[in-house]
Design an enzyme around this catalytic site. Structure first.
Site, mmCIF file in Angstrom:
data_model
loop_
_atom_site.group_PDB
_atom_site.id
_atom_site.type_symbol
_atom_site.label_atom_id
_atom_site.label_comp_id
_atom_site.label_asym_id
_atom_site.label_seq_id
_atom_site.Cartn_x
_atom_site.Cartn_y
_atom_site.Cartn_z
ATOM 1 C CB THR A 67 -0.892 -0.006 1.257
ATOM 2 O OG1 THR A 67 -1.563 -1.256 1.308
ATOM 3 C CG2 THR A 67 -1.903 1.117 1.249
ATOM 4 N N GLY B 275 3.069 -3.221 8.562
ATOM 5 C CA GLY B 275 3.361 -3.488 9.971
ATOM 6 C C GLY B 275 4.836 -3.824 10.154
ATOM 7 C CD GLU C 71 -3.409 -9.552 3.175
ATOM 8 O OE1 GLU C 71 -3.777 -10.169 2.172
ATOM 9 O OE2 GLU C 71 -2.321 -8.961 3.256
HETATM 10 C C1 LIG Z 1 -4.249 -1.918 10.512
HETATM 11 C C2 LIG Z 1 -3.803 -1.942 9.092
HETATM 12 C C3 LIG Z 1 -2.671 -2.663 8.743
HETATM 13 C C4 LIG Z 1 -2.224 -2.675 7.425
HETATM 14 N N1 LIG Z 1 -1.073 -3.349 7.095
HETATM 15 C C5 LIG Z 1 -0.594 -3.292 5.830
HETATM 16 C C6 LIG Z 1 0.633 -3.932 5.474
HETATM 17 O O1 LIG Z 1 1.275 -4.570 6.303
HETATM 18 N N2 LIG Z 1 1.111 -3.803 4.200
HETATM 19 C C7 LIG Z 1 0.432 -3.091 3.267
HETATM 20 O O2 LIG Z 1 0.916 -3.008 2.138
HETATM 21 N N3 LIG Z 1 -0.747 -2.487 3.551
HETATM 22 C C8 LIG Z 1 -1.274 -2.573 4.802
HETATM 23 N N4 LIG Z 1 -2.459 -1.961 5.118
HETATM 24 C C9 LIG Z 1 -3.161 -1.209 4.091
HETATM 25 C C10 LIG Z 1 -4.415 -1.888 3.612
HETATM 26 O O3 LIG Z 1 -4.083 -3.023 2.868
HETATM 27 C C11 LIG Z 1 -5.222 -0.856 2.817
HETATM 28 O O4 LIG Z 1 -5.681 0.110 3.742
HETATM 29 C C12 LIG Z 1 -6.382 -1.487 2.091
HETATM 30 O O5 LIG Z 1 -5.922 -2.281 1.025
HETATM 31 C C13 LIG Z 1 -7.361 -0.440 1.537
HETATM 32 O O6 LIG Z 1 -6.688 0.476 0.770
HETATM 33 P P1 LIG Z 1 -6.829 2.055 1.063
HETATM 34 O O7 LIG Z 1 -6.633 2.287 2.517
HETATM 35 O O8 LIG Z 1 -5.915 2.743 0.121
HETATM 36 O O9 LIG Z 1 -8.317 2.398 0.729
HETATM 37 P P2 LIG Z 1 -8.880 2.792 -0.694
HETATM 38 O O10 LIG Z 1 -8.489 1.772 -1.676
HETATM 39 O O11 LIG Z 1 -8.560 4.210 -0.994
HETATM 40 O O12 LIG Z 1 -10.419 2.677 -0.402
HETATM 41 C C14 LIG Z 1 -11.127 3.713 0.296
HETATM 42 C C15 LIG Z 1 -12.615 3.480 0.145
HETATM 43 O O13 LIG Z 1 -12.966 3.510 -1.241
HETATM 44 C C16 LIG Z 1 -13.733 2.364 -1.601
HETATM 45 N N5 LIG Z 1 -13.258 1.839 -2.891
HETATM 46 C C17 LIG Z 1 -11.997 1.770 -3.351
HETATM 47 N N6 LIG Z 1 -11.979 1.168 -4.555
HETATM 48 C C18 LIG Z 1 -13.229 0.824 -4.852
HETATM 49 C C19 LIG Z 1 -13.856 0.148 -5.934
HETATM 50 N N7 LIG Z 1 -13.145 -0.339 -6.952
HETATM 51 N N8 LIG Z 1 -15.194 -0.032 -5.897
HETATM 52 C C20 LIG Z 1 -15.914 0.414 -4.849
HETATM 53 N N9 LIG Z 1 -15.381 1.038 -3.797
HETATM 54 C C21 LIG Z 1 -14.054 1.252 -3.791
HETATM 55 C C22 LIG Z 1 -13.492 1.310 -0.520
HETATM 56 O O14 LIG Z 1 -14.653 0.595 -0.276
HETATM 57 C C23 LIG Z 1 -13.047 2.106 0.681
HETATM 58 O O15 LIG Z 1 -14.125 2.277 1.584
HETATM 59 C C24 LIG Z 1 -2.936 -1.959 6.431
HETATM 60 C C25 LIG Z 1 -4.103 -1.258 6.786
HETATM 61 C C26 LIG Z 1 -4.541 -1.253 8.096
HETATM 62 C C27 LIG Z 1 -5.777 -0.480 8.455
#
Ligand SMILES: Cc1cc2nc3c(=O)[nH]c(=O)nc-3n(C[C@H](O)[C@H](O)[C@H](O)COP(=O)(O)OP(=O)(O)OC[C@H]3O[C@@H](n4cnc5c(N)ncnc54)[C@H](O)[C@@H]3O)c2cc1C
Length: 670
Positions: free
Chosen positions: A153, A192, A435
């Site tokens: 991410t 993490g 995930e």
């Molecule tokens: C506690 C925690 C630990 C994490 N650990 C890791 C890690 O170790 N390594 C890592 O790489 N990442 C990690 N992440 C990141 C995590 O994988 C991402 O937050 C997740 O994939 C969602 O991506 P985003 O936050 O960019 O949200 P976005 O992709 O920006 O999404 C935001 C909102 O938009 C909506 N949305 C997005 N795309 C679409 C679509 N195509 N259709 C409809 N709705 C959509 C979603 O429903 C969501 O509500 C972690 C996140 C958290 C909260």
């Protein structure tokens, strides 16, 4: 098990239990030997000097920095424990992910900064390295000579992988990749352990070679010096700050300034870049589904376990807590005797079992599919992927809702950090996002359902989990039957009806002139609903079959309890979805009234065994970490003991009185 006298309420509850708690403990663990192994591991870990939290200042009073340092200290001692155990027993079996995770919860309380090392770094190396890379990296990672994480991410993109901006550009003159972060939004954000723990990570970046971009690929990258732990030149790394939970997970950010890594740092089991820069495409891109599915299966069993911790806390507390006086002159009843309380609690208890058995079923499906993939048969992969997506999404979201309900069922005390319910809530609600975010995963399953519906309309053979669609092809309302199998048929009818509605809506939008993706967006609320209904049908059918199987092999008394929990789950959801059942089945108001009566009957049947059932989750006090849920039920004593640990209680008058309160009051007097 308990150091103090057990409170009378819990003694009474345990006496009235109708089944053998030890039998259920063994069943949950997977056999008496597995229970013994788990207990051995817990005993060893929790008696290791430096790991017990008993006399520690509660973590909530530590600064952010101290909390991290404490978590690292414990994670390192635990890692040494794991090593010694493996050497002594010549096996890692007892440290199967779930058991290890359980002990980890006890010693770290929140999330371990090593979580991503074993959870994503090692599995990615295992599944995506070629044999030479595996031989080089895996022993170092397994023995913790190197510490890793998984950096996918970025600040600007999470869900949309093709939008990731980090680049890995191949330079054939030096046979190196140049990793670069071209913008602020390209910084890795979230991994993490990335901030101050890991010295290596898997970086997901856009691969460029011979002037062409080949999309995102994983790279094995060293980011810190293994001696000094200083970030290597060209690396900018740090921590992202406090979050809702995961305070000790050490989530970090990471940027690259033209950072060079050898060509062989690209994980090359699938695609490759040759010395001269020629790109060799992966033979089958679907094969990379494996790690994703693996991690999603683990999340299912993890949230089931977290539910069992929260259930233990809320049910034991409800047995100890007395409140109100419905009948004047009579003693205040245990809050567990209020039927509304049973309604809040027992569905959560049942859900923990339902998710566990469904998780095991998914694991078996995953293992079978991996075997088939090994023989070159990829046919089951799309179905497995669709299943893992919706099950991970629905189970993480349901678990979070159930845990919040457990917290609410404990009234004000459930809001105390020392109840541990807020911390469990923080851990579980994150699983909805990482995930694979909830909505995004549900839409992935919807794509599979739309294809399946099309196949059904064309009279093609269907894969097992969607074969039911054919049955409801003509959109006839299913004949209602007030039995578990009748409820399962009802859920299948709902899923088929909602899939048809979403499919029709999608095509109607297309007919208005929208292109497919715009039509998809317009129909997406219905598509998510269809996925949810499909997942609910799977959860109901699989869990009922599995629970019946367990019940058949159990003693009659335990068998009865297992069936009550499984039926409660079905009836609860049938009542929740009564509106849908009215649309897609011949259910009548009288049937619904009978279902409601059966639900209330089940609550009453489960009530005498409630404490026994949560005791059988067998979560040790040190792992439960709760003032409300300990085995002995000394709730009030523990709440006060914990409150007295507040540093504010170390002195009768805080200096702020003299500095601020007194001057303010004096001024008011004048
Ligand atoms: C506690 C925690 C630990 C994490 N650990 C890791 C890690 O170790 N390594 C890592 O790489 N990442 C990690 N992440 C990141 C995590 O994988 C991402 O937050 C997740 O994939 C969602 O991506 P985003 O936050 O960019 O949200 P976005 O992709 O920006 O999404 C935001 C909102 O938009 C909506 N949305 C997005 N795309 C679409 C679509 N195509 N259709 C409809 N709705 C959509 C979603 O429903 C969501 O509500 C972690 C996140 C958290 C909260």
């Amino acid at each position: 098990m308990a150091e103090h006298k057990v409170c009378e309420d819990l003694v009474k509850e345990r006496k009235q239990c109708t089944f053998d708690v030890q039998e259920l403990i063994n069943l949950i663990d997977g056999g008496a030997q597995a229970t013994q192994e788990r207990k051995d591991v817990e005993n060893m870990v929790l008696s290791t000097p430096g790991l017990s939290s008993k006399n520690d200042v509660p973590e909530e009073y530590l600064s952010h920095k101290e909390r991290y340092e404490n978590a690292i200290r414990k994670a390192c001692i635990l890692s040494e424990c794991v090593k010694q155990y493996a050497e002594r027993h010549n096996t890692m079996d007892a440290f199967r992910p779930t058991n290890k995770y359980r002990v980890m919860l006890g010693v770290v309380k929140d999330v371990s900064p090593f979580m991503l090392h074993m959870g994503m770094f090692v599995p990615t190396i295992l599944s995506q390295s070629d044999p030479d890379q595996l031989a080089e990296w895996l022993p170092k990672a397994m023995s913790m000579q190197i510490l890793g994480t998984y950096a996918q991410t970025e600040l600007g993109h999470g869900t949309f992988l093709r939008g990731l901006e980090t680049t890995a550009t191949y330079d054939p003159s030096t046979e190196e990749f140049i990793i670069h972060s071209p913008s602020l939004t390209s910084y890795k954000w979230w991994p993490g352990g990335l901030a101050h723990t890991a010295n290596h990570c898997i970086v997901v970046a856009q691969l460029y070679t011979k002037g062409q971009c080949y999309g995102v690929h994983p790279f094995f990258v060293q980011i810190r010096d293994t001696e000094t732990h200083m970030p290597l030149p060209g690396i900018k790394v740090g921590e992202i700050g406090p979050k809702m939970g995961f305070q000790t997970a050490n989530n970090g950010f990471l940027g690259f300034d033209h950072f060079r890594i050898p060509r062989r740092s690209m994980l090359m089991k699938n695609a490759q870049v040759l010395k001269d820069g020629t790109y060799v495409k992966a033979k089958n891109e679907k094969a990379t589904y494996g790690t994703m599915v693996f991690v999603r299966v683990l999340i299912l069993t993890d949230v089931s376990y977290e539910l069992s911790r929260a259930a233990t806390i809320a049910v034991r507390y409800s047995a100890v807590r007395h409140q109100s006086q419905p009948k004047p002159g009579e003693p205040e009843p245990q809050i567990l005797d209020y039927v509304t309380q049973q309604h809040k609690l027992f569905i959560g208890v049942a859900t923990s079992h339902i998710f566990r058995v469904t998780g095991h079923w998914l694991w078996d499906a995953y293992s079978q599919t991996l075997k088939d993939v090994g023989k070159g048969n990829m046919d089951q992969l799309p179905e497995l992927h669709a299943l893992a997506c919706c099950l991970k999404a629905v189970c993480s979201r349901d678990a979070t809702a159930r845990i919040e309900e457990f917290r609410l069922s404990c009234g004000g005390h459930g809001y105390m950090a020392s109840s541990n319910l807020p911390i469990i809530n923080g851990i579980v609600s994150a699983t909805i996002t990482y995930e694979g975010e909830y909505t995004v995963l549900m839409l992935q399953t919807a794509r599979f359902l739309v294809k399946a519906w099309k196949q059904a309309t064309q009279g093609n053979t269907m894969t097992p989990t969607v074969s039911y669609l054919v049955q409801f092809f003509n959109n006839d309302r299913v004949l209602w039957e007030n039995t578990p199998s009748g409820i399962i048929s009802g859920f299948k009818a709902i899923a088929a009806g909602k899939t048809k509605a979403a499919y029709d809506s999608l095509h109607n939008y297309e007919k208005t002139g929208l292109d497919y993706e715009d039509a998809w967006n317009s129909a997406s609320v219905q598509l998510v609903n269809a996925s949810e209904a499909h997942c609910r049908a799977i959860l109901c059918e699989v869990s009922w079959k599995e629970m019946v199987r367990y019940a058949t092999n159990a003693s009659p008394n335990l068998g009865k309890v297992l069936l009550q929990l499984a039926e409660l789950y079905l009836v609860y959801w049938a009542l929740e979805k009564r509106g849908d059942l009215l649309m897609y089945s011949t259910i009548t108001r009288d049937d619904i009234a009978r279902l409601q009566a059966r639900y209330e009957e089940l609550l009453a049947l489960i009530r005498p065994n409630a404490v026994g059932i949560v005791d059988a989750f067998d979560v040790r006090d040190e792992i439960l970490n709760s003032t409300l849920g300990a085995y002995d039920g000394r709730v009030y004593e523990r709440l006060m003991e914990e409150a007295l640990k507040s540093p504010l209680n170390a002195e009768p008058v805080n200096q702020s009185f003299h500095k601020y309160l007194k001057p303010m009051m004096m001024k008011a007097k004048l």
